[in-house]
Design a protein around this motif. Structure first.
Motif, PDB file in Angstrom:
ATOM      1  N   PHE A   1      -0.710   8.855  10.586  1.00 26.10           N
ATOM      2  CA  PHE A   1      -1.744   7.915  11.233  1.00 26.10           C
ATOM      3  C   PHE A   1      -2.099   6.640  10.277  1.00 26.10           C
ATOM      4  O   PHE A   1      -2.626   5.509  10.747  1.00 26.10           O
ATOM      5  N   ASP A   2      -1.736   6.785   8.951  1.00 25.74           N
ATOM      6  CA  ASP A   2      -1.783   5.469   8.134  1.00 25.74           C
ATOM      7  C   ASP A   2      -0.446   4.596   8.280  1.00 25.74           C
ATOM      8  O   ASP A   2       0.494   4.757   7.399  1.00 25.74           O
ATOM      9  N   TYR A   3      -0.556   3.780   9.307  1.00 24.17           N
ATOM     10  CA  TYR A   3       0.643   3.221   9.715  1.00 24.17           C
ATOM     11  C   TYR A   3       0.996   2.241   8.649  1.00 24.17           C
ATOM     12  O   TYR A   3       2.245   2.345   8.217  1.00 24.17           O
ATOM     13  N   ILE A   4       0.336   1.518   8.058  1.00 23.65           N
ATOM     14  CA  ILE A   4       0.703   0.502   6.851  1.00 23.65           C
ATOM     15  C   ILE A   4       1.159   1.262   5.813  1.00 23.65           C
ATOM     16  O   ILE A   4       2.109   0.907   5.137  1.00 23.65           O
ATOM     17  N   GLY A   5       0.320   2.191   5.306  1.00 20.98           N
ATOM     18  CA  GLY A   5       0.789   2.940   4.198  1.00 20.98           C
ATOM     19  C   GLY A   5       2.350   3.452   4.373  1.00 20.98           C
ATOM     20  O   GLY A   5       2.907   3.683   3.491  1.00 20.98           O
ATOM     21  N   HIS A   6       2.322   4.175   5.429  1.00 18.87           N
ATOM     22  CA  HIS A   6       3.643   4.834   5.766  1.00 18.87           C
ATOM     23  C   HIS A   6       4.839   3.567   5.655  1.00 18.87           C
ATOM     24  O   HIS A   6       5.824   3.941   5.024  1.00 18.87           O
ATOM     25  N   MET A   7       4.541   2.602   6.202  1.00 19.90           N
ATOM     26  CA  MET A   7       5.451   1.529   6.301  1.00 19.90           C
ATOM     27  C   MET A   7       5.936   0.941   4.915  1.00 19.90           C
ATOM     28  O   MET A   7       6.911   0.985   4.518  1.00 19.90           O
ATOM     29  N   ASP A   8       4.979   0.997   3.991  1.00 21.34           N
ATOM     30  CA  ASP A   8       4.986   0.091   2.871  1.00 21.34           C
ATOM     31  C   ASP A   8       5.595   1.404   2.050  1.00 21.34           C
ATOM     32  O   ASP A   8       6.433   1.078   1.012  1.00 21.34           O
TER      33      ASP A   8
ATOM     34  N   GLN B   1       0.784  -1.205  -0.023  1.00 21.69           N
ATOM     35  CA  GLN B   1      -0.015  -0.084  -0.006  1.00 21.69           C
ATOM     36  C   GLN B   1       0.948   1.311   0.023  1.00 21.69           C
ATOM     37  O   GLN B   1       1.290   1.871   1.077  1.00 21.69           O
ATOM     38  N   THR B   2       1.323   1.487  -1.210  1.00 19.35           N
ATOM     39  CA  THR B   2       2.320   2.680  -1.206  1.00 19.35           C
ATOM     40  C   THR B   2       1.652   4.163  -1.550  1.00 19.35           C
ATOM     41  O   THR B   2       2.654   5.066  -1.816  1.00 19.35           O
ATOM     42  N   THR B   3       0.652   4.061  -1.358  1.00 17.15           N
ATOM     43  CA  THR B   3      -0.142   5.605  -1.431  1.00 17.15           C
ATOM     44  C   THR B   3      -0.492   5.808   0.083  1.00 17.15           C
ATOM     45  O   THR B   3      -1.607   5.475   0.501  1.00 17.15           O
ATOM     46  N   GLU B   4       0.422   6.545   0.682  1.00 22.59           N
ATOM     47  CA  GLU B   4       0.072   6.790   2.378  1.00 22.59           C
ATOM     48  C   GLU B   4      -1.097   7.931   2.320  1.00 22.59           C
ATOM     49  O   GLU B   4      -1.042   8.818   1.818  1.00 22.59           O
ATOM     50  N   MET B   5      -2.043   7.697   3.231  1.00 24.90           N
ATOM     51  CA  MET B   5      -2.990   8.693   3.505  1.00 24.90           C
ATOM     52  C   MET B   5      -2.388   9.533   4.494  1.00 24.90           C
ATOM     53  O   MET B   5      -1.953   9.259   5.594  1.00 24.90           O
ATOM     54  N   ILE B   6      -2.521  10.937   3.950  1.00 23.25           N
ATOM     55  CA  ILE B   6      -1.633  11.698   4.966  1.00 23.25           C
ATOM     56  C   ILE B   6      -2.690  12.848   5.506  1.00 23.25           C
ATOM     57  O   ILE B   6      -2.165  13.596   6.316  1.00 23.25           O
TER      58      ILE B   6
ATOM     59  N   LEU C   1       7.811   3.747   2.942  1.00 16.77           N
ATOM     60  CA  LEU C   1       9.260   3.566   3.306  1.00 16.77           C
ATOM     61  C   LEU C   1      10.080   2.296   2.695  1.00 16.77           C
ATOM     62  O   LEU C   1      11.154   2.405   2.210  1.00 16.77           O
ATOM     63  N   ALA C   2       9.333   1.321   2.838  1.00 17.22           N
ATOM     64  CA  ALA C   2       9.750  -0.016   2.406  1.00 17.22           C
ATOM     65  C   ALA C   2      10.177   0.088   0.929  1.00 17.22           C
ATOM     66  O   ALA C   2      11.241  -0.519   0.514  1.00 17.22           O
ATOM     67  N   LYS C   3       9.208   0.630   0.122  1.00 19.24           N
ATOM     68  CA  LYS C   3       9.584   0.662  -1.373  1.00 19.24           C
ATOM     69  C   LYS C   3      10.927   1.196  -1.610  1.00 19.24           C
ATOM     70  O   LYS C   3      11.457   0.901  -2.354  1.00 19.24           O
ATOM     71  N   GLN C   4      11.022   2.442  -0.886  1.00 27.11           N
ATOM     72  CA  GLN C   4      12.363   3.194  -1.124  1.00 27.11           C
ATOM     73  C   GLN C   4      13.741   2.342  -0.906  1.00 27.11           C
ATOM     74  O   GLN C   4      14.579   2.494  -1.419  1.00 27.11           O
ATOM     75  N   LEU C   5      13.384   1.289   0.147  1.00 22.44           N
ATOM     76  CA  LEU C   5      14.466   0.347   0.552  1.00 22.44           C
ATOM     77  C   LEU C   5      14.613  -0.927  -0.179  1.00 22.44           C
ATOM     78  O   LEU C   5      15.621  -1.611   0.248  1.00 22.44           O
ATOM     79  N   ASP C   6      13.804  -1.120  -1.014  1.00 22.89           N
ATOM     80  CA  ASP C   6      13.671  -2.329  -1.651  1.00 22.89           C
ATOM     81  C   ASP C   6      13.318  -3.365  -0.727  1.00 22.89           C
ATOM     82  O   ASP C   6      13.933  -4.607  -0.805  1.00 22.89           O
ATOM     83  N   LEU C   7      12.503  -3.196   0.043  1.00 27.74           N
ATOM     84  CA  LEU C   7      12.180  -3.991   1.460  1.00 27.74           C
ATOM     85  C   LEU C   7      10.574  -4.247   1.462  1.00 27.74           C
ATOM     86  O   LEU C   7      10.046  -4.722   2.680  1.00 27.74           O
ATOM     87  N   SER C   8      10.033  -4.032   0.460  1.00 26.93           N
ATOM     88  CA  SER C   8       8.393  -4.574   0.583  1.00 26.93           C
ATOM     89  C   SER C   8       8.233  -5.848   0.926  1.00 26.93           C
ATOM     90  O   SER C   8       8.976  -6.668   0.353  1.00 26.93           O
ATOM     91  N   PRO C   9       7.052  -6.071   1.563  1.00 25.60           N
ATOM     92  CA  PRO C   9       7.075  -7.348   2.304  1.00 25.60           C
ATOM     93  C   PRO C   9       6.855  -8.451   1.098  1.00 25.60           C
ATOM     94  O   PRO C   9       6.157  -8.092   0.143  1.00 25.60           O
ATOM     95  N   LEU C  10       7.262  -9.530   1.081  1.00 22.90           N
ATOM     96  CA  LEU C  10       6.714 -10.610   0.190  1.00 22.90           C
ATOM     97  C   LEU C  10       5.475 -10.690  -0.134  1.00 22.90           C
ATOM     98  O   LEU C  10       4.692 -10.695   1.158  1.00 22.90           O
TER      99      LEU C  10
END
Length: 687
Positions: free
Chosen positions: A459-466, A250-255, A468-477
């Motif tokens: 406040f969109d915890y999952i969106g924010h995690m995903d 979920q790489t569109t974080e709700m802000i 950031l992870a995309k920039q690090l090439d660490l998106s969950p499998l």
């Protein structure tokens, strides 16, 4: 080896140091106290958490990605547990000689003009000045990079309305960062100012010893317990809430909450979690046109309903001692008047604890650095403008970790990975990603100008995690990020074996909840669900006379938290509630008799125990109810009690609706030489 200064040895500093080491850099960790842990260390001379505090996030999300909590630890760690966890992490991953304890950083400035530098010139970028606390000796050294990890919650904020008394040297008014335990508030009337987690949990703590507690808050929050319903069972709040509503990432974080409709959607979601028969009405419901505020406390609403905490919505505009010498005087102790914006005055206050937030303290950064970051010192929501709250493209070699309001451990670790990657040049973000991240940061900053900002900028915890992870090439499998999957930091690191272990633990947790294994939680959750007022109807049927009409009793039952000032530790008093029944017994003649009885309900590990109360004091045990099954939506507990020659077989049934209870049924089957009857009582919540 390039050397990077890390400012702070709390959660953020430890994570920054560990990932700098992973990238082949050497961290020098500056910590002004003599210990690691930051706010979590009770031995720290700096601001710290109070005794008895428990985390509001569970060990399944409040953890490092590759360093899980031991299975034997409680779901919600204490302050001491968290400190020990951090110490174990530091000893596992960071060498002792990386730490510089008792050192206060006083200034950080650029070593040269960055406009003349290239990306390959990453050495000796910043000059760091610091002072040894013990000797007052000043030092200065150039570093190849700097990570600021001194914490967002680094400087306590006391509002102007309370500053005069807070600074009078009497400690009658303190900030929550100086609160340690309820002992010094014994037999006093204490006002808690604020409406967030610390306000609610300190109110719960203080009431253990205080004569009276008043909580004053400007906006109403939804107050959720640490365990939430999940498909008929219960899970830790973060495990229940942090599950994917669709396949990831979920790489569109709700802000932001763009419309009132968007706000109301989140409100109704929270109200559905609470259920129809909840206790939120004790303090009122938030305005659905504003972003919802959420706090976490297991006992606050129970104590409001029990009369142990008075909740007052209003804005404090002043606090003063009475002008008349004898006004509000108790012995030689003059109490305080608190003035609210709407004209009300609260009198007779002995002490005030301001749970009014923090701002970060970045005065050690040079002026031109702060200007680049568009730093606004008084902005407690978003004081900096930078990419992912971590770096600014015009300040190479400088990064921030955990410097945003609401720093969850998983997000903080992704920031640490990002900071280490940027400083080491192992990671290069595209110009478009950097530009978009800066724009999002500026948009979040604009929210801080509004009177209706959400409690946290991300406040969109999952969106924010995903994101950031995309920039690090660490998106969950994919197999760990399907719809319905629970989110944990372990899914945001490269070791698949660690991911599998985490998934197994979370799946096991769900399986226990779905297969009646939550019954270990039910006695405790039932105790809380009972608190409040209930109407009841009881029928008593003589089993040896099948044709005889049943006897009937009806009235009200009030369950309230028992306050025991001698209880220790503080939280032990929440194991007991008092049952008070006031009813009318219907006689065959049509007349009625008043009936009154009391019991104590006690949570005892895996059982809900019921005791007789005689003369206002707890007497001997009546039943020890153990939950062992579900039946048509009811959790069912049973127990037998032999009273001389009479056998009492008790059955207790409770049906939850959200976090509250919608129905309770209590049946006693009594058989003996002279007794043979069945008593059935139905309870319905009074809302």
């Amino acid at each position: 080896m390039l050397e990077v200064a890390v400012i702070g040895a709390g959660v953020s500093g430890l994570l920054a140091a560990r990932h700098l080491l992973r990238c082949g850099l050497r961290p020098s960790i500056f910590e002004r106290s003599e210990v690691i842990g930051g706010a979590w260390n009770s031995k720290s001379t700096c601001y710290k958490m109070w005794d008895g505090l428990n985390l509001n996030l569970s060990k399944y999300t409040c953890c490092f990605s590759d360093y899980s909590w031991p299975d034997y630890e409680e779901d919600f760690a204490s302050q001491r547990d968290m400190q020990e966890y951090l110490e174990r992490y530091a000893s596992t991953f960071i060498e002792e000689d990386c730490f510089k304890f008792g050192c206060t950083v006083t200034n950080i400035k650029k070593s040269h003009d960055f406009s003349m530098a290239t990306k390959s010139q990453v050495s000796s970028l910043y000059k760091v000045e610091w002072v040894e606390e013990e000797t007052s000796k000043a030092h200065c050294k150039e570093f190849d990079g700097v990570v600021v990890a001194s914490g967002f919650f680094s400087f306590p904020v006391v509002p102007d309305s309370l500053k005069l008394l807070a600074n009078d040297g009497t400690s009658r008014v303190i900030h929550s960062s100086f609160y340690t335990s309820p002992d010094e508030y014994a037999d006093q009337t204490v006002a808690i100012v604020g409406g967030s987690f610390s306000a609610h949990e300190i109110a719960v703590s203080v009431q253990e010893k205080a004569k009276k507690v008043v909580n004053i808050f400007p906006r109403t929050s939804y107050i959720l317990p640490r365990y939430l319903p999940y498909k008929g069972g219960f899970l830790p709040i973060d495990v229940a809430l942090y599950s994917r509503s669709c396949d990831g990432p979920q790489t569109t974080e709700m802000i932001s909450f763009d419309t009132e409709e968007e706000c109301s959607k989140w409100h109704y979601k929270l109200r559905s979690i609470l259920g129809k028969f909840n206790k939120q009405s004790a303090i009122g419901f938030p305005d659905i046109t504003n972003p919802p505020l959420v706090s976490i406390s297991d006992h606050y609403l129970d104590l409001v309903l029990s009369g142990r905490i008075d909740s007052v919505q209003g804005k404090v505009v002043g606090a003063h001692y009475p002008t008349c010498e004898n006004e509000n005087k108790i012995g030689n102790f003059v109490s305080i008047n608190i003035e609210l914006e709407d004209g009300r005055t609260l009198e007779g206050i002995d002490r005030i604890i301001a749970c009014t937030g923090y701002r970060n303290q970045l005065d050690f950064l040079d002026k031109d650095i702060l200007e680049t970051l568009q730093y606004e010192k008084e902005d407690m929501f978003a004081p900096l403008v930078q990419c992912y709250d971590t770096f600014h493209p015009d300040l190479p070699g400088l990064a921030f970790v955990g410097m945003y309001k609401g720093p969850y451990v998983g997000l903080t670790e992704l920031q640490a990975r990002l900071a280490a990657g940027i400083i080491s040049n192992e990671l290069n973000l595209s110009d478009s990603a950097t530009k978009e991240a800066l724009m999002n940061s500026e948009n979040i900053r604009q929210q801080s100008k509004s009177n209706t900002t959400p409690r946290f900028p991300h406040f969109d915890y999952i969106g924010h995690m995903d994101t950031l992870a995309k920039q690090l090439d660490l998106s969950p499998l994919k197999k760990f990020s399907l719809k319905g999957s629970m989110v944990s930091p372990a899914f945001y690191q490269p070791n698949e074996e660690i991911m599998e272990t985490c998934k197994y633990r979370l799946d096991k947790l769900k399986e226990i909840a779905l297969n009646d294994g939550s019954n270990k939680l039910i006695p405790r959750l039932s105790l809380s669900a009972l608190v409040g007022k209930w109407s009841f109807e009881r029928t008593i049927t003589e089993m040896s006379s099948p044709g005889a009409p049943p006897q009937k009793v009806s009235g009200e039952i009030f369950f309230s938290v028992i306050h025991d000032k001698k209880s220790s530790p503080a939280r032990s008093s929440f194991n007991s509630i008092r049952y008070r029944e006031d009813g009318l017994f219907e006689l065959p003649t049509g007349k009625t008799l008043q009936v009154f009885r009391e019991y104590d309900y006690v949570y005892a590990q895996d059982a809900l125990e019921i005791y007789f109360v005689e003369g206002g004091e707890r007497a001997h045990m009546f039943l020890s109810l153990k939950f062992d099954k579900k039946d048509n939506g009811y959790w069912v507990a049973t127990s037998d009690h032999l009273c001389i020659n009479d056998l009492y077989r008790g059955t207790f049934k409770i049906a939850f609706d959200g976090v509250g209870a919608r129905d309770i049924n209590m049946t006693y089957r009594v058989k003996g030489p002279a007794k043979n009857y069945e008593s059935v009582t139905y309870l319905h919540p009074i809302t």
